[in-house]
Design an enzyme around this catalytic site. Structure first.
Site, mmCIF file in Angstrom:
data_model
loop_
_atom_site.group_PDB
_atom_site.id
_atom_site.type_symbol
_atom_site.label_atom_id
_atom_site.label_comp_id
_atom_site.label_asym_id
_atom_site.label_seq_id
_atom_site.Cartn_x
_atom_site.Cartn_y
_atom_site.Cartn_z
ATOM 1 C CG HIS A 18 -0.564 -11.715 -4.081
ATOM 2 N ND1 HIS A 18 -0.151 -10.775 -3.180
ATOM 3 C CD2 HIS A 18 -1.119 -12.714 -3.347
ATOM 4 C CE1 HIS A 18 -0.454 -11.162 -1.970
ATOM 5 N NE2 HIS A 18 -1.027 -12.358 -2.030
ATOM 6 C CG HIS A 21 3.276 -13.497 -1.999
ATOM 7 N ND1 HIS A 21 2.446 -13.957 -2.984
ATOM 8 C CD2 HIS A 21 2.838 -14.046 -0.853
ATOM 9 C CE1 HIS A 21 1.551 -14.763 -2.446
ATOM 10 N NE2 HIS A 21 1.760 -14.830 -1.156
ATOM 11 C CB CYS A 124 -10.373 -20.014 9.004
ATOM 12 S SG CYS A 124 -10.243 -19.190 7.396
ATOM 13 C CB CYS A 127 -6.586 -18.256 8.636
ATOM 14 S SG CYS A 127 -7.619 -16.835 8.390
ATOM 15 C CB CYS A 143 -12.749 -16.345 7.764
ATOM 16 S SG CYS A 143 -11.146 -15.528 7.626
ATOM 17 C CG HIS A 146 -9.529 -16.421 3.887
ATOM 18 N ND1 HIS A 146 -8.924 -16.354 5.123
ATOM 19 C CD2 HIS A 146 -8.527 -16.430 2.966
ATOM 20 C CE1 HIS A 146 -7.602 -16.321 4.965
ATOM 21 N NE2 HIS A 146 -7.341 -16.368 3.672
ATOM 22 C CE LYS A 293 -7.976 -10.415 2.374
ATOM 23 N NZ LYS A 293 -6.860 -11.096 2.297
ATOM 24 C CE LYS A 296 -5.673 -15.837 -7.692
ATOM 25 N NZ LYS A 296 -5.532 -17.072 -6.945
HETATM 26 N N1 MSP Z 1 2.466 -19.922 4.719
HETATM 27 C C1 MSP Z 1 2.250 -18.875 5.630
HETATM 28 C C2 MSP Z 1 3.538 -18.394 6.257
HETATM 29 C C3 MSP Z 1 4.302 -19.431 7.002
HETATM 30 S S1 MSP Z 1 5.767 -18.791 7.676
HETATM 31 C C4 MSP Z 1 6.356 -20.000 8.673
HETATM 32 C C5 MSP Z 1 1.566 -17.703 4.931
HETATM 33 N N2 MSP Z 1 1.674 -17.657 3.605
HETATM 34 S S2 MSP Z 1 1.041 -16.478 2.711
HETATM 35 O O1 MSP Z 1 1.346 -16.845 1.363
HETATM 36 O O2 MSP Z 1 -0.318 -16.281 3.030
HETATM 37 O O3 MSP Z 1 1.824 -15.189 3.110
HETATM 38 C C6 MSP Z 1 3.231 -15.128 2.994
HETATM 39 C C7 MSP Z 1 3.723 -13.760 3.427
HETATM 40 O O4 MSP Z 1 3.210 -12.780 2.525
HETATM 41 C C8 MSP Z 1 3.252 -13.365 4.821
HETATM 42 O O5 MSP Z 1 4.251 -12.656 5.513
HETATM 43 C C9 MSP Z 1 2.091 -12.431 4.529
HETATM 44 O O6 MSP Z 1 1.856 -11.493 5.538
HETATM 45 C C10 MSP Z 1 2.590 -11.763 3.278
HETATM 46 N N3 MSP Z 1 1.504 -11.187 2.507
HETATM 47 C C11 MSP Z 1 0.493 -11.824 1.864
HETATM 48 N N4 MSP Z 1 -0.325 -10.888 1.320
HETATM 49 C C12 MSP Z 1 0.138 -9.653 1.592
HETATM 50 C C13 MSP Z 1 -0.218 -8.346 1.255
HETATM 51 N N5 MSP Z 1 -1.276 -8.072 0.527
HETATM 52 N N6 MSP Z 1 0.591 -7.357 1.682
HETATM 53 C C14 MSP Z 1 1.736 -7.582 2.401
HETATM 54 N N7 MSP Z 1 2.096 -8.794 2.738
HETATM 55 C C15 MSP Z 1 1.292 -9.839 2.413
HETATM 56 O O7 MSP Z 1 1.031 -16.865 5.625
#
Ligand code: MSP
Length: 470
Positions: A18, A21, A124, A127, A143, A146, A293, A296
């Protein structure tokens, strides 16, 4: 020339990428391109986090074998990263055999700091985090991220003795040997570190099979964060290879939501392994949709592929790198995005290129020889990971050239036959624009390259504007 190792958080593959990321990748790629530009030798890791309960349950819910499910989504993440123009050098999947094998070796190396004990408390799955009683109480058992009740666990687990490393971690954070950015997050982490208990680092196979098996104990798998964090060094080949050429990492990019894992558990693991801690942890804010935030269930999730397909890669990178604050939460809305596209990319920059190229072409002015160098102010901001401020600095230069065209009116100089002045003024403006393009390289590389090409040799205006308006 120095070695510069950049890492990005590896996303869970329990869904498709999304827009949030994009944040880690846009920042890390900009950092990487900047360091290449100043002559550093850059290594850049990216990858996918494929173990844990969350992913296992999602695959089960969909009725797909988990191996197939993760492989399919990992591919989508990889495609997404390519589409964002990210020039990574290494891609790791935590289900890679080599990663699993190295993780087991890492576990054995940490043995002196690991003990087994019973875990009785909250978890959780969203998380993938053990939650303290105090926190569970404060959040009334749900949480906040979530909106799901915490799960009660009672199980036999292995623990990593964080207490063995607390003083050393505190000292490294306080002295900025482990620099946490932004500064206010450093204070939050120091506070959190004070109360940090030892951390459970395994789950019984009876509860969860989808993880890296704990060596010498076939009843347990590793807690997903242990194998995930290890990716930053297994990708370099640790412990089988000497990684001192690249380790410690120069910059690790993570979202603020996962800073605590990177600033407490990760340094503890590294110190336990006799390795150095990363030089910098750059913790960025969240991308929100209209102040909320993205989720979905609210239905406000923005698809990054749609943004890129509609306006192109550089428009997406532009918005993320200039209008999303590097360190604070910021909004993405289509309205804001389109305003920025039309007013800034199309008007400020696109029109400037068109106007200057047309004027030069009409008056037979060819490109001056330009020796580009990066201004001190720009370098300082980039060196300090203040990307959106550095981008603002570049934009001020763009606006400055626009103002100069309006003030100097080169078309009037041409009409009045003031050829010498016209050539001087045009030459200076074009040189400035080429300098701007050089500074734009880390941010919007495709556009920077187009501008550099237009203003080299005989100047011909582009047939279609750089950023066509809708
Ligand atoms: N799998 C773990 C990370 C492990 S690193 C050894 C994780 N995955 S995640 O898919 O939830 O998030 C991946 C990255 O995307 C993280 O840095 C997270 O902060 C970032 N983001 C996820 N959603 C986000 C936003 N809405 N905005 C900015 N960054 C976001 O955490």
């Amino acid at each position: 020339m120095s070695n510069f190792y950049i890492t990005t958080a590896i996303p869970y593959v329990n869904g498709v990428p999304h827009i949030g990321h994009a944040m880690d990748y846009c920042l890390a790629d900009t950092c990487a391109r900047y360091h290449r530009l100043i002559g550093d030798n850059v290594r850049f890791q990216a990858g996918t986090d494929e173990h844990g309960n969350k992913i296992f349950l999602k695959a089960k819910e969909l009725g797909v074998p988990v191996e197939e499910y993760v492989a399919e989504n990992a591919k989508k993440f990889q495609e997404f990263i390519h589409k964002l123009g990210v020039e990574y050098t290494d891609f790791i999947r935590t289900t890679d055999d080599s990663h699993e094998k190295l993780c087991q070796q890492i576990w054995l190396k940490l043995k002196d700091h690991i003990y087994s004990s019973k875990y009785e408390g909250w978890y959780c799955t969203g998380c993938e985090r053990y939650v303290t009683n105090k926190e569970a109480e404060e959040n009334h058992g749900i949480c906040p991220d979530h909106q799901k009740p915490y799960e009660r666990l009672e199980e036999e687990n292995y623990y990593l003795r964080i207490s063995d490393f607390k003083d050393e971690i505190r000292e490294k954070i306080e002295s900025d040997e482990l620099l946490i950015l932004p500064e206010f997050r450093k204070r939050e982490i120091l506070k959190l570190l004070e109360d940090s208990p030892d951390v459970s680092i395994s789950r019984p196979k009876a509860q969860l099979t989808w993880g890296v098996p704990v060596p010498d104990d076939d009843t347990q798998v590793m807690y997903v964060w242990i194998d995930a964090l290890a990716n930053y060094i297994t990708v370099l080949g640790f412990p089988e290879k000497d990684i001192s050429e690249w380790w410690p990492a120069s910059a690790e990019f993570v979202g603020k939501d996962i800073l605590r894992f990177h600033a407490i558990i990760w340094p503890a693991m590294l110190l336990g392994l006799g390795l150095k801690v990363p030089k910098t942890l750059v913790s960025h804010g969240m991308v929100l949709a209209d102040g909320q935030k993205m989720s979905k269930s609210i239905g406000n999730v923005v698809d990054p592929i749609e943004v890129m397909d509609k306006h192109g890669l550089d428009a997406m990178r532009y918005y993320f790198l200039r209008h999303i604050d590097t360190f604070a939460d910021s909004d993405f809305t289509w309205e804001k995005f389109e305003d920025a596209y039309n007013n800034e990319l199309a008007n400020d920059l696109g029109n400037l290129v068109q106007r200057l190229a047309t004027l030069a072409n009409k008056n037979g002015i060819s490109a001056p020889k330009v020796k580009v160098n990066l201004p001190k102010e720009y370098r300082e901001l980039m060196d300090n990971f203040e990307f959106n401020k550095a981008f603002d600095f570049v934009w001020e230069k763009i606006q400055g050239i626009n103002r100069r065209i309006d003030d100097e009116k080169p078309w009037a100089l041409a009409k009045a036959g003031e050829t010498e002045k016209l050539e001087k003024v045009m030459g200076e403006m074009i040189s400035n624009l080429v300098g701007v393009a050089h500074m734009l390289r880390p941010f919007i590389p495709g556009t920077a390259e187009k501008i550099e090409k237009i203003f080299s040799g005989k100047i011909v205006p582009p047939e279609t504007p750089l950023f066509p308006k809708n």
